[in-house]
Design a protein around this motif. Structure first.
Motif, PDB file in Angstrom:
ATOM      1  N   ASN A 272       3.680   4.229 -10.987  1.00 25.86           N
ATOM      2  CA  ASN A 272       4.416   3.350 -10.071  1.00 25.86           C
ATOM      3  C   ASN A 272       4.668   2.008 -10.744  1.00 25.86           C
ATOM      4  OD1 ASN A 272       2.214   1.307  -9.205  1.00 25.86           O
ATOM      5  ND2 ASN A 272       1.206   3.282  -8.808  1.00 25.86           N
ATOM      6  N   ILE A 273       5.671   1.308 -10.245  1.00 29.86           N
ATOM      7  CA  ILE A 273       5.914  -0.064 -10.725  1.00 29.86           C
ATOM      8  C   ILE A 273       5.649  -1.004  -9.551  1.00 29.86           C
ATOM      9  CG2 ILE A 273       8.447   0.138 -10.331  1.00 29.86           C
ATOM     10  CD1 ILE A 273       6.663  -2.085 -12.993  1.00 29.86           C
TER      11      ILE A 273
ATOM     12  N   PHE B 247       5.919  -4.229  -7.334  1.00 26.91           N
ATOM     13  CA  PHE B 247       6.825  -5.345  -7.016  1.00 26.91           C
ATOM     14  C   PHE B 247       5.986  -6.600  -6.765  1.00 26.91           C
ATOM     15  CE2 PHE B 247       9.902  -2.005  -5.070  1.00 26.91           C
ATOM     16  CZ  PHE B 247      10.389  -1.716  -6.331  1.00 26.91           C
TER      17      PHE B 247
ATOM     18  N   SER C 178       4.394  -1.351  -4.305  1.00 24.74           N
ATOM     19  CA  SER C 178       5.036  -0.719  -5.466  1.00 24.74           C
ATOM     20  C   SER C 178       5.967   0.419  -5.081  1.00 24.74           C
ATOM     21  CB  SER C 178       3.968  -0.205  -6.435  1.00 24.74           C
ATOM     22  OG  SER C 178       3.168   0.780  -5.814  1.00 24.74           O
TER      23      SER C 178
ATOM     24  N   LEU D 123       7.499   6.202  -9.396  1.00 29.57           N
ATOM     25  CA  LEU D 123       8.593   6.485 -10.339  1.00 29.57           C
ATOM     26  C   LEU D 123       8.764   7.994 -10.463  1.00 29.57           C
ATOM     27  CD1 LEU D 123       7.665   3.713 -12.948  1.00 29.57           C
ATOM     28  CD2 LEU D 123       9.437   3.638 -11.164  1.00 29.57           C
TER      29      LEU D 123
ATOM     30  N   TYR E 236       7.624   4.113  -1.393  1.00 31.30           N
ATOM     31  CA  TYR E 236       7.273   2.706  -1.557  1.00 31.30           C
ATOM     32  C   TYR E 236       5.937   2.511  -0.860  1.00 31.30           C
ATOM     33  CZ  TYR E 236      12.120   2.341  -2.985  1.00 31.30           C
ATOM     34  OH  TYR E 236      13.316   2.516  -3.652  1.00 31.30           O
TER      35      TYR E 236
ATOM     36  N   ARG F 153      16.400   1.777  -8.957  1.00 31.76           N
ATOM     37  CA  ARG F 153      16.070   2.263 -10.300  1.00 31.76           C
ATOM     38  C   ARG F 153      15.157   1.258 -10.986  1.00 31.76           C
ATOM     39  NH1 ARG F 153      17.677   6.044  -8.457  1.00 31.76           N
ATOM     40  NH2 ARG F 153      19.333   7.485  -9.058  1.00 31.76           N
ATOM     41  N   ASP F 154      14.224   1.798 -11.761  1.00 25.36           N
ATOM     42  CA  ASP F 154      13.441   0.984 -12.689  1.00 25.36           C
ATOM     43  C   ASP F 154      13.969   1.325 -14.077  1.00 25.36           C
ATOM     44  OD1 ASP F 154      11.607  -0.366 -14.220  1.00 25.36           O
ATOM     45  OD2 ASP F 154       9.866   0.831 -13.620  1.00 25.36           O
TER      46      ASP F 154
ATOM     47  N   VAL G 276      13.305   0.692 -17.655  1.00 28.37           N
ATOM     48  CA  VAL G 276      12.191   0.144 -18.436  1.00 28.37           C
ATOM     49  C   VAL G 276      12.685  -0.182 -19.846  1.00 28.37           C
ATOM     50  CG1 VAL G 276       9.794   0.484 -19.146  1.00 28.37           C
ATOM     51  CG2 VAL G 276      10.699   1.752 -17.175  1.00 28.37           C
TER      52      VAL G 276
ATOM     53  N   THR H   5      10.522  -7.385 -13.638  1.00 24.74           N
ATOM     54  CA  THR H   5       9.087  -7.519 -13.427  1.00 24.74           C
ATOM     55  C   THR H   5       8.399  -7.035 -14.702  1.00 24.74           C
ATOM     56  OG1 THR H   5       7.195  -7.068 -12.001  1.00 24.74           O
ATOM     57  CG2 THR H   5       8.782  -5.266 -12.263  1.00 24.74           C
TER      58      THR H   5
ATOM     59  N   HIS I  98      10.523  -4.389 -16.943  1.00 25.69           N
ATOM     60  CA  HIS I  98      11.068  -3.419 -15.982  1.00 25.69           C
ATOM     61  C   HIS I  98      12.205  -4.100 -15.233  1.00 25.69           C
ATOM     62  CE1 HIS I  98       7.560  -0.523 -16.121  1.00 25.69           C
ATOM     63  NE2 HIS I  98       7.078  -1.571 -16.744  1.00 25.69           N
TER      64      HIS I  98
ATOM     65  N   ILE J 158      14.793  -3.968 -12.218  1.00 30.00           N
ATOM     66  CA  ILE J 158      14.943  -3.300 -10.926  1.00 30.00           C
ATOM     67  C   ILE J 158      16.361  -3.550 -10.409  1.00 30.00           C
ATOM     68  CG2 ILE J 158      13.989  -3.098  -8.577  1.00 30.00           C
ATOM     69  CD1 ILE J 158      11.960  -2.406 -10.856  1.00 30.00           C
TER      70      ILE J 158
END
Ligand code: PMV
Length: 329
Positions: free
Chosen positions: A13-14, A16, A36, A39, A151, A177-178, A180, A280, A288, A290
């Motif tokens: 996960n990314i 936030f 977060s 992904l 989320y 979308r992330d 990276v 982020t 990353h 976003i």
């Protein structure tokens, strides 16, 4: 109790709103709540079999026997599950990631989420999502957020059982979308477990911990309203606050490189050009980006043209950690 083999998948996960620092290191109770996105295009698949004939746990990650430190960490996590299930057997653990290690994606989140779901099923334990999330947290804090889908928010809780993550919106809520941007593949000198322990040495930590709950609330509302501009400003602010804590810890932790700063500055220019994208950064130099799915190709193309960019990975939102039929061995 029936012992069997099980396999589960989980997504990294990314965050936030970031998790940085513990109020209890042993239990991995966080200093602040976090938020977060799973992904979905990045997947860890893990098979666990408890086997009485094994002398000790065997752990294979991406085709290689795990290094000592990783094996010890996995065994300690399996001990928690064995204890709960009243089981003594050692286990064979085989785990595979569909994304490159060292690309700045924390495989510990998906790794411990998949391990928890798999090992509990193999041990015959029937736990709720909350219980699985709280248990995954013990392996790696951010793994708690990879147990529920979409989320997710990790609640600080008052103790072990009440510090778990829950879904605030399903993956289908918003097609983010992330993107990276990989600017380094080097193994980080200070891992996050050690970094969390250093957070309190920064005079900025207490301030961040005090302001994060309110920021998280506003960020969650922006997420629910699909308001990227409102959410983006907050995720950038919190990522920079976390890195300010890192940089002012004793000893200081500098994860950024000149390439990191170059991506941050490029993002500001792209936004001025009308491309809605926000950055982020986790405990490493990679950035990353976003954005909404409709702008992902444009963001990716712009990022690829920056000097020093080694690779780009793109992922949309993903579902919960879950059992699957097919085993890895
Ligand atoms: O779960 P850990 O111990 O790997 O910590 C993750 C820390 C950050 O990635 C920097 C922030 C986060 O919330 O994911």
């Amino acid at each position: 109790m029936q012992q069997r083999k099980a396999t589960a998948i989980a997504h990294p996960n990314i965050a936030f709103i970031k998790y940085w620092g513990n109020r209890d290191d042993e239990l991995r109770l966080p200093a602040n709540p976090s938020l977060s996105m799973n992904l979905g295009d990045l997947v860890t698949t893990t098979t666990v079999a408890f086997d009485e004939t094994l002398e000790r746990d065997e752990v294979v990650i991406d085709g290689q026997p795990a290094e000592q430190a990783a094996r010890v960490r996995v065994s300690a996590h399996l001990d928690l599950i064995r204890q709960r299930a009243g089981l003594r057997s050692a286990a064979r653990v085989v785990s595979r990631n569909n994304f490159p290690v060292g690309a700045g994606i924390a495989s510990s989140a998906s790794g411990f989420a998949a391990l928890t779901v798999t090992a509990c099923a193999a041990a015959g334990l029937d736990l709720t999502e909350r219980e699985l999330s709280a248990l995954a947290r013990r392996g790696s804090g951010s793994a708690s957020r990879s147990v529920p889908g979409g989320y997710t928010e990790w609640l600080m809780g008052r103790g072990n059982a009440s510090s778990f993550a829950r879904s605030v919106a399903p993956a289908g809520h918003w097609d983010l979308r992330d993107v990276v941007v990989v600017v380094s593949r080097e193994h980080k000198a200070v891992g996050s477990s050690r970094g969390h322990g250093m957070a309190v040495s920064s005079p900025l930590h207490a301030t961040r911990v005090a302001v994060v709950p309110a920021i998280l609330d506003v960020c969650t509302r922006a997420l629910l309203a699909r308001d990227l501009a409102a959410m983006g400003a907050l995720i950038e602010q919190d990522a920079v606050m976390m890195h300010a804590v890192m940089m002012t810890s004793r000893p200081p932790l500098y994860y950024w490189t000149p390439e990191t700063m170059a991506v941050i500055q490029a993002v500001q220019i792209w936004r001025a050009d009308g491309v809605p994208v926000y950055f982020t950064i986790d405990a490493g130099p990679n950035v990353h980006l976003i954005c909404e799915a409709a702008n992902a190709a444009e963001v990716e193309a712009r990022a690829r043209a920056l000097p020093g960019v080694l690779d780009i990975l793109v992922s949309g939102p993903g579902g919960p950690a879950r059992l699957v039929e097919e085993h890895l061995f």
